[in-house]
Write a protein that holds these residues in place. Sequence first.
Motif, PDB file in Angstrom:
ATOM      1  N   GLY A 138       0.802  -1.211   0.000  1.00 46.01           N
ATOM      2  CA  GLY A 138       0.000   0.000   0.000  1.00 46.01           C
ATOM      3  C   GLY A 138       0.836   1.262   0.000  1.00 46.01           C
ATOM      4  N   TYR A 149      -0.424   9.021  -7.344  1.00 49.38           N
ATOM      5  CA  TYR A 149      -0.966   8.050  -6.388  1.00 49.38           C
ATOM      6  C   TYR A 149      -1.973   8.791  -5.513  1.00 49.38           C
ATOM      7  CZ  TYR A 149      -0.981   4.157  -2.997  1.00 49.38           C
ATOM      8  OH  TYR A 149      -1.344   3.109  -2.173  1.00 49.38           O
ATOM      9  N   LYS A 185      -3.003   5.027  -0.317  1.00 53.83           N
ATOM     10  CA  LYS A 185      -3.952   5.911  -0.988  1.00 53.83           C
ATOM     11  C   LYS A 185      -3.321   7.246  -1.382  1.00 53.83           C
ATOM     12  CE  LYS A 185      -7.893   3.928   1.497  1.00 53.83           C
ATOM     13  NZ  LYS A 185      -9.067   4.205   2.350  1.00 53.83           N
ATOM     14  N   TYR A 222      -5.146  -0.968  -6.676  1.00 56.64           N
ATOM     15  CA  TYR A 222      -4.550   0.369  -6.627  1.00 56.64           C
ATOM     16  C   TYR A 222      -4.856   1.130  -7.919  1.00 56.64           C
ATOM     17  CZ  TYR A 222      -2.222  -1.889  -2.757  1.00 56.64           C
ATOM     18  OH  TYR A 222      -1.977  -2.582  -1.590  1.00 56.64           O
ATOM     19  N   PRO A 235       3.001   0.521  -4.934  1.00 54.99           N
ATOM     20  CA  PRO A 235       2.082   0.098  -3.865  1.00 54.99           C
ATOM     21  C   PRO A 235       1.812  -1.401  -3.770  1.00 54.99           C
ATOM     22  CG  PRO A 235       1.277   2.112  -4.861  1.00 54.99           C
ATOM     23  CD  PRO A 235       2.445   1.671  -5.688  1.00 54.99           C
TER      24      PRO A 235
END
Length: 411
Positions: free
Chosen positions: A47, A264, A383, A219, A67
């Motif tokens: 992540g 991202y 995130k 993702y 990620p």
Amino acid sequence: MKKTILLLTTIALLCVTCSNNTEKSVEPSKKVTKAKVGKTLPAWSEGFLDIHFINTGRGECCFYILPDGTTLLVDAGEIAHEEGSPIPQKPSADVRPYITYAKYIKHFMPTGKQAIDYCAPSHLHIDHIGAADVVTQTSPVGYRKAGLLALYDEVPYNHILDRLYPTYTEDDVTPPMSGQLSEDWATFVTWGVKEGRFTAERFTPGKEQIVLRHNAEKYSNFTLLNICANGFVVSKNSDGSVGITGKRPNVGGNPASCGFHITYGDFDYIACGDLTSTAQNLVAFYFRDFIGNGNLDAFKSHHHLAGNSWGSQMQNCNFDPRVVIGHCFSSVKPNAEKLTAILPIIEDFFATNIHPDINAANKELISKISGYNGHIVLRVAPKGENFCVYMLDDNDFNYTVTSIHGPYKSK
């Protein structure tokens, strides 16, 4: 901007938080250990987006962990030393730089991985792939081993992208090869593809060639877009569509550098090797048209923040990245004049090295730098919500955190 660039890129097919508050963003089985000054930097966790600027004092090397655990290597230079008086080789003169890169990469490589997914040299100059005067071995097929060419024996590459494959010859749109080991690089890639050691393709602006290999669907807010190569740059046309603009430079070195834009979530990052000249100016317009003032979170400075690293059009476009990282290893880089100009318009500047001569001549200026002399790690939270910058001790192989900066909230 993120949705816009995804839409516009489709049209163009023609051509961390600091680890002390990230635990809630990660699966329980991927609990993040807190980073602490004086302790080894904790490993990457799923992540997160990690960008490692590995310091040997003898070239540029950036290692990315995306990620989902996909890995990317950009450059692995190995030179005797840069112009002017040398800085100390890290961790010592007894360890070849390519070995230092290998040890670092193996330490931080996601568990279970033995090879790097993508290798994409920005260009073929000695401080990015290796120099002839440090070579001690030649492969059976004839390429000399240094830097990126020697590192392959320690950490293999699965897929290579460069600006010249497969012909390695100049033409109307591709400038010639440039660099002491550029012919060796061509021999290496041609051999590796023929023998099935790895695959390869040409790095092409406007394409997403570096993609998540392990869990892309999870993702969907991550993209890596190629924005420049061989002097050509992604641009916005007068009708709002995306195109490619630019021209073939006369030389195949810095102005022909490959570069990309990582998105991202709200986080944006640009890296374009040693980009200079017209292409550098065009990337400033790319920033203006697709990212916008105040929204570029991090930027690897062009050409080690040399005197030609921050062109006039960057100023005209109000080019204002929040965090700038300089991969510096010279007595003339970073350039004091450029550093003086950019410090008022950014939040923080970090450098892998500040030469003692630069420090002695510019003590007040250097005191404004947030961190220097060490490995640098930019770690983006799951995130893309925020990120931290870590300075690591480069005097051994313990990767001890020497300072922590952030969290910076992504914009």
